[in-house]
Design a protein around this motif. Sequence first.
Motif, PDB file in Angstrom:
ATOM      1  N   GLY A 197       0.819  -1.213   0.000  1.00 27.10           N
ATOM      2  CA  GLY A 197       0.000   0.000   0.000  1.00 27.10           C
ATOM      3  C   GLY A 197       0.850   1.259   0.000  1.00 27.10           C
ATOM      4  O   GLY A 197       0.572   2.219  -0.728  1.00 27.10           O
ATOM      5  N   LYS A 255       0.880   4.121  -3.012  1.00 24.81           N
ATOM      6  CA  LYS A 255       0.575   5.529  -2.712  1.00 24.81           C
ATOM      7  C   LYS A 255       1.703   6.442  -3.197  1.00 24.81           C
ATOM      8  O   LYS A 255       1.453   7.527  -3.742  1.00 24.81           O
ATOM      9  N   SER A 269      -2.888  -9.155  -0.739  1.00 23.12           N
ATOM     10  CA  SER A 269      -2.189  -8.100  -1.476  1.00 23.12           C
ATOM     11  C   SER A 269      -3.015  -7.611  -2.668  1.00 23.12           C
ATOM     12  O   SER A 269      -3.020  -6.418  -2.994  1.00 23.12           O
ATOM     13  N   GLN A 270      -3.717  -8.526  -3.330  1.00 25.27           N
ATOM     14  CA  GLN A 270      -4.499  -8.155  -4.504  1.00 25.27           C
ATOM     15  C   GLN A 270      -5.584  -7.140  -4.143  1.00 25.27           C
ATOM     16  O   GLN A 270      -5.790  -6.154  -4.869  1.00 25.27           O
ATOM     17  N   ASP A 271      -6.268  -7.357  -3.028  1.00 21.41           N
ATOM     18  CA  ASP A 271      -7.335  -6.442  -2.612  1.00 21.41           C
ATOM     19  C   ASP A 271      -6.782  -5.064  -2.267  1.00 21.41           C
ATOM     20  O   ASP A 271      -7.395  -4.035  -2.584  1.00 21.41           O
ATOM     21  N   ILE A 272      -5.629  -5.054  -1.622  1.00 19.67           N
ATOM     22  CA  ILE A 272      -5.001  -3.770  -1.275  1.00 19.67           C
ATOM     23  C   ILE A 272      -4.671  -2.997  -2.550  1.00 19.67           C
ATOM     24  O   ILE A 272      -4.942  -1.795  -2.658  1.00 19.67           O
ATOM     25  N   GLU A 293      -5.963  -3.244  -5.629  1.00 18.94           N
ATOM     26  CA  GLU A 293      -7.142  -2.776  -6.354  1.00 18.94           C
ATOM     27  C   GLU A 293      -7.841  -1.641  -5.634  1.00 18.94           C
ATOM     28  O   GLU A 293      -8.359  -0.713  -6.277  1.00 18.94           O
ATOM     29  N   SER A 294      -7.853  -1.675  -4.316  1.00 14.33           N
ATOM     30  CA  SER A 294      -8.505  -0.606  -3.550  1.00 14.33           C
ATOM     31  C   SER A 294      -7.794   0.732  -3.704  1.00 14.33           C
ATOM     32  O   SER A 294      -8.405   1.788  -3.517  1.00 14.33           O
ATOM     33  N   LEU A 295      -6.514   0.699  -4.053  1.00 12.87           N
ATOM     34  CA  LEU A 295      -5.730   1.924  -4.219  1.00 12.87           C
ATOM     35  C   LEU A 295      -5.602   2.341  -5.682  1.00 12.87           C
ATOM     36  O   LEU A 295      -4.850   3.264  -6.016  1.00 12.87           O
ATOM     37  N   GLY A 296      -6.311   1.650  -6.565  1.00 15.87           N
ATOM     38  CA  GLY A 296      -6.338   2.051  -7.967  1.00 15.87           C
ATOM     39  C   GLY A 296      -5.310   1.375  -8.853  1.00 15.87           C
ATOM     40  O   GLY A 296      -5.156   1.770 -10.020  1.00 15.87           O
ATOM     41  N   ARG A 341      -3.734  -1.886 -11.017  1.00 16.35           N
ATOM     42  CA  ARG A 341      -4.248  -3.007 -11.801  1.00 16.35           C
ATOM     43  C   ARG A 341      -3.446  -4.255 -11.454  1.00 16.35           C
ATOM     44  O   ARG A 341      -2.209  -4.248 -11.509  1.00 16.35           O
TER      45      ARG A 341
END
Length: 388
Positions: free
Chosen positions: A22, A26, A52-55, A57-60, A62
């Motif tokens: 994350g 950022k 890790s995949q969800d983190i 995608e949640s931050l934009g 791919r």
Amino acid sequence: MTDFSPEFTFLMPCLNEAETLGTCIKKCMQSIERLGLEAEVVIADNGSTDGSQDIAESLGARVVPVPLKGYGSALMGGIREARGTYVLMADADDSYDWGAVDSFVEQLRAGHDLVMGCRLPKGGGTIVPGAMPVLHRWLGNPVLTWLGKLFFRAPVNDFHCGLRGFSREKILSLDLRMPGMEFATEMVAKACLNKLSICEVPITLHPDGRNRAPHLRTWRDGWRHLRFMLLYSPMWLFMIPGLALGGLGLLVALFVLLEGMWGDGSAFHVNTMLVGLLGGFLGFQSLALGVFTKVFAITEGLLPSSPSFEKWIRLARLEVGLVISLVFSVLGLWMIGSAFAEWAALDFGSLSPAVAGFRVIPGVGLVVLGVQIMLNSFFLSVLGLRRG
């Protein structure tokens, strides 16, 4: 989104990097906004099981799943799926500062095909205390970089820096194949061999932000890097050692032979000649292996073609090798035969050391060398059939 064609792709390989991923994403987003880039962030996921995949995608970012395991496999999967003209790559452990990529953007836009970061002070880089193990800093990286400069004429001071930028099209054209950590070596080596435009910019290496051990294994991965460099440089692995050993051995044997014509043919001279011939045979075979390896590597696309080498190979036709082989073999058999005739004239009694040492041994050596040339000429012709 599928039609989005950004200028840059920020690429990270990922295997259970939830702790620092994350933060890295950022920083990428901040750099994109600050520099006004048209860019995407791609996470090449190698089978993470920690979310890790969800983190990502949640931050934009791919996420590109890469099922084939390995650092190189993850990166090649990400490079193939990248949409950017240029790719910036680095690890997702927060040791490389994704917020300080200005120099990479500038040098890529200036036309360089590969822009390497340099962590070492020799190239203007900075290593924050605790960021790099002592063994890596003072032994591993300097030695491997020195070999990279020697083998591939690499214009860099930090051969294995993980933060680098490159033209996606040019790197894909190199047909990179290594699935593991040696992928980093392969990229630089092939870029040098294919004469891509390479430059280096200083960076700062920070301590790994994770609490767990890194994926890198010092001795295992260090050996894999070294092994790759040797296998991709048949000139230094086979040819130069073969020329040195064979040349020295044959010079020793020739010196002893000439000196023995006017000396007493002592056992010391004979033994010295045998050692010299041994060096000559081993050196010749090493040289031949170097030629075979380079021909095979060029045929398989592992190494780029070399006009000067291919011109020399065309001269080394099977017929030329057979003629040379015949000359050496006949000369050797003549020397052995003359010694045998003299022995027969003595009713197969005691033959003088001079005849045994300075006719039989050199004769045997010439026959062996002739047979080696013949067999190697045939094998080189087989490799030539593959090239045709």
